[in-house]
Design a protein around this motif. Sequence first.
Motif, PDB file in Angstrom:
ATOM      1  N   GLN B 195       0.827  -1.215   0.000  1.00 50.47           N
ATOM      2  CA  GLN B 195       0.000   0.000   0.000  1.00 50.47           C
ATOM      3  C   GLN B 195       0.856   1.256   0.000  1.00 50.47           C
ATOM      4  N   GLU B 196       2.021   1.173  -0.597  1.00 49.48           N
ATOM      5  CA  GLU B 196       2.927   2.319  -0.558  1.00 49.48           C
ATOM      6  C   GLU B 196       3.523   2.564  -1.939  1.00 49.48           C
ATOM      7  N   TRP B 197       3.355   3.797  -2.426  1.00 47.71           N
ATOM      8  CA  TRP B 197       3.805   4.157  -3.769  1.00 47.71           C
ATOM      9  C   TRP B 197       4.689   5.379  -3.693  1.00 47.71           C
ATOM     10  N   GLU B 198       5.847   5.290  -4.314  1.00 45.21           N
ATOM     11  CA  GLU B 198       6.771   6.427  -4.321  1.00 45.21           C
ATOM     12  C   GLU B 198       6.730   7.105  -5.690  1.00 45.21           C
ATOM     13  N   LEU B 199       6.493   8.406  -5.688  1.00 46.99           N
ATOM     14  CA  LEU B 199       6.489   9.160  -6.928  1.00 46.99           C
ATOM     15  C   LEU B 199       7.731  10.048  -6.962  1.00 46.99           C
ATOM     16  N   VAL B 200       8.529   9.904  -8.009  1.00 48.28           N
ATOM     17  CA  VAL B 200       9.628  10.841  -8.226  1.00 48.28           C
ATOM     18  C   VAL B 200       9.085  11.941  -9.113  1.00 48.28           C
ATOM     19  N   ILE B 201       8.982  13.151  -8.554  1.00 48.24           N
ATOM     20  CA  ILE B 201       8.366  14.238  -9.320  1.00 48.24           C
ATOM     21  C   ILE B 201       9.353  15.386  -9.490  1.00 48.24           C
ATOM     22  N   ARG B 202       9.171  16.099 -10.604  1.00 49.83           N
ATOM     23  CA  ARG B 202      10.047  17.226 -10.904  1.00 49.83           C
ATOM     24  C   ARG B 202       9.736  18.385  -9.961  1.00 49.83           C
ATOM     25  N   ARG B 203      10.778  19.125  -9.629  1.00 52.83           N
ATOM     26  CA  ARG B 203      10.627  20.259  -8.737  1.00 52.83           C
ATOM     27  C   ARG B 203       9.559  21.236  -9.256  1.00 52.83           C
ATOM     28  N   SER B 204       9.623  21.531 -10.547  1.00 52.02           N
ATOM     29  CA  SER B 204       8.723  22.543 -11.092  1.00 52.02           C
ATOM     30  C   SER B 204       7.277  22.056 -11.178  1.00 52.02           C
ATOM     31  N   PHE B 205       7.059  20.745 -11.068  1.00 48.04           N
ATOM     32  CA  PHE B 205       5.708  20.203 -11.100  1.00 48.04           C
ATOM     33  C   PHE B 205       5.195  19.865  -9.701  1.00 48.04           C
ATOM     34  N   ALA B 206       6.037  20.052  -8.681  1.00 48.03           N
ATOM     35  CA  ALA B 206       5.703  19.561  -7.341  1.00 48.03           C
ATOM     36  C   ALA B 206       4.421  20.208  -6.807  1.00 48.03           C
ATOM     37  N   ASP B 207       4.321  21.537  -6.946  1.00 45.72           N
ATOM     38  CA  ASP B 207       3.126  22.247  -6.474  1.00 45.72           C
ATOM     39  C   ASP B 207       1.866  21.708  -7.133  1.00 45.72           C
ATOM     40  N   TYR B 208       1.954  21.612  -8.453  1.00 43.66           N
ATOM     41  CA  TYR B 208       0.803  21.171  -9.236  1.00 43.66           C
ATOM     42  C   TYR B 208       0.377  19.757  -8.850  1.00 43.66           C
ATOM     43  N   LEU B 209       1.370  18.865  -8.742  1.00 46.34           N
ATOM     44  CA  LEU B 209       1.033  17.474  -8.430  1.00 46.34           C
ATOM     45  C   LEU B 209       0.510  17.339  -7.002  1.00 46.34           C
ATOM     46  N   ALA B 210       1.084  18.103  -6.077  1.00 50.55           N
ATOM     47  CA  ALA B 210       0.597  18.046  -4.695  1.00 50.55           C
ATOM     48  C   ALA B 210      -0.860  18.510  -4.643  1.00 50.55           C
ATOM     49  N   ALA B 211      -1.151  19.587  -5.362  1.00 51.43           N
ATOM     50  CA  ALA B 211      -2.531  20.092  -5.382  1.00 51.43           C
ATOM     51  C   ALA B 211      -3.466  19.059  -6.001  1.00 51.43           C
ATOM     52  N   TRP B 212      -2.989  18.428  -7.078  1.00 46.32           N
ATOM     53  CA  TRP B 212      -3.795  17.391  -7.742  1.00 46.32           C
ATOM     54  C   TRP B 212      -4.066  16.231  -6.780  1.00 46.32           C
ATOM     55  N   ILE B 213      -2.999  15.796  -6.096  1.00 51.56           N
ATOM     56  CA  ILE B 213      -3.125  14.618  -5.236  1.00 51.56           C
ATOM     57  C   ILE B 213      -4.057  14.899  -4.063  1.00 51.56           C
ATOM     58  N   GLN B 214      -3.922  16.062  -3.455  1.00 49.40           N
ATOM     59  CA  GLN B 214      -4.789  16.322  -2.305  1.00 49.40           C
ATOM     60  C   GLN B 214      -6.248  16.451  -2.738  1.00 49.40           C
ATOM     61  N   ASP B 215      -6.453  16.976  -3.934  1.00 50.76           N
ATOM     62  CA  ASP B 215      -7.820  17.051  -4.453  1.00 50.76           C
ATOM     63  C   ASP B 215      -8.366  15.658  -4.733  1.00 50.76           C
ATOM     64  N   ALA B 216      -7.542  14.834  -5.363  1.00 52.09           N
ATOM     65  CA  ALA B 216      -7.977  13.480  -5.718  1.00 52.09           C
ATOM     66  C   ALA B 216      -8.197  12.622  -4.483  1.00 52.09           C
ATOM     67  N   ALA B 217      -7.466  12.939  -3.397  1.00 49.48           N
ATOM     68  CA  ALA B 217      -7.518  12.076  -2.217  1.00 49.48           C
ATOM     69  C   ALA B 217      -8.579  12.501  -1.215  1.00 49.48           C
ATOM     70  N   GLN B 218      -9.183  13.677  -1.414  1.00 43.17           N
ATOM     71  CA  GLN B 218     -10.138  14.175  -0.408  1.00 43.17           C
ATOM     72  C   GLN B 218     -11.252  13.177  -0.128  1.00 43.17           C
ATOM     73  N   GLU B 219     -11.776  12.551  -1.168  1.00 43.63           N
ATOM     74  CA  GLU B 219     -12.943  11.684  -0.963  1.00 43.63           C
ATOM     75  C   GLU B 219     -12.628  10.438  -0.137  1.00 43.63           C
ATOM     76  N   TYR B 220     -11.327  10.080  -0.037  1.00 45.89           N
ATOM     77  CA  TYR B 220     -10.964   8.888   0.750  1.00 45.89           C
ATOM     78  C   TYR B 220     -10.539   9.258   2.166  1.00 45.89           C
ATOM     79  N   GLY B 221     -10.405  10.536   2.427  1.00 51.83           N
ATOM     80  CA  GLY B 221      -9.836  10.984   3.695  1.00 51.83           C
ATOM     81  C   GLY B 221      -8.340  11.125   3.520  1.00 51.83           C
ATOM     82  N   PHE B 222      -7.840  12.341   3.667  1.00 52.31           N
ATOM     83  CA  PHE B 222      -6.458  12.638   3.293  1.00 52.31           C
ATOM     84  C   PHE B 222      -5.697  13.192   4.492  1.00 52.31           C
ATOM     85  N   ALA B 223      -4.512  12.669   4.695  1.00 52.27           N
ATOM     86  CA  ALA B 223      -3.644  13.171   5.769  1.00 52.27           C
ATOM     87  C   ALA B 223      -2.231  13.321   5.236  1.00 52.27           C
TER      88      ALA B 223
END
Lengths: 96, 225
Positions: B195-223
């Motif tokens: 149940q553990e996934w590591e994403l290697v993400i580019r620095r310049s995309f980090a903000d965007y991907l973090a925002a995407w992930i927290q939005d996508a994860a809200q419905e499951y409960g996000f911490a």
Amino acid sequence: MLHIFCPHCGEYREEEEFRCKGQAHIARPLDPEACSDEEWGHFMFFRQNTRGQHRELWVHSTGCRKHFNVIRNTVTYEIEKVYLVGTKPETEGAAS
Amino acid sequence: MSEVLEPKKASAAGTVASAEPVYALMDQRPADMSNAESPLSRFRWQVSSSGKNVGVVARELALLGHFILRGNVANADFVKGAAEVLGVELPGTLKSNAKGNLVVRWLAPDEWLITVPGEQAFAIESNLRKRLTGHYSLVNVSGGQTLLVLSGADAVNVLRKSCHYDVHDRNFPVGKVVGTTFAKAQCVIRRAGQQEWELVIRRSFADYLAAWIQDAAQEYGFAVK
């Protein structure tokens, strides 16, 4: 979407991971300085517009970032063959 | 700096005088890390309200040492040397090898990503430079990317929503590494655990991907850890 086999990753992946880099097997003139404008222009800008089998260069841009060649049918979009750069398998009726 | 990078020139012939490779080896990690900022250190996470079930936990593995090692697998000395220094073999196609905190990911047939704890980065880099010979490349890319770990029972559902790659167990076992698109951005995904996934993400995309992930994860409960 095309489902493309990457010969370096050894897997089929979605087209979204790839970029097409155009016609394959375009040989750069060995001595560009000796080219006429016409020869250089043909090398730079003139491409085939094949109907049927077309040899293309693709890059797995968000995966392994390696280039490879495909033979794609421009009528059906079917990818008939995938092969490594540096090889050129014979196929009946394939564009050069 | 310039004297470090300047190749040694032979006085007469103008060719490289010694067969010794020329490279700049320096510790890129400052001694004082108190002001260090990772790509996501200023990101303001919006987590689910307390009391809700938590299905997805995000955790940034910040300020690690990232190295891109390139070389030819047909060169037995390169493969052996890398394995000696790293303590693990260079993994084959779409695989990863880990030893403690050191993880080696396969990126391409001649390319691997090595991630190590930041304080060990310079030692590993120095040892690889000492051991490896011939035609290879080692580049410190620590500043260009970061690691984001998604864990929890629903982490897999966030991946299903975000990328088209098949993350089912039969196609994506633990230890597998794929370079693919995640939310339209390039991303290297490694399954570190069931149940553990590591994403290697580019620095310049980090903000965007973090925002995407927290939005996508809200419905499951996000911490966030």
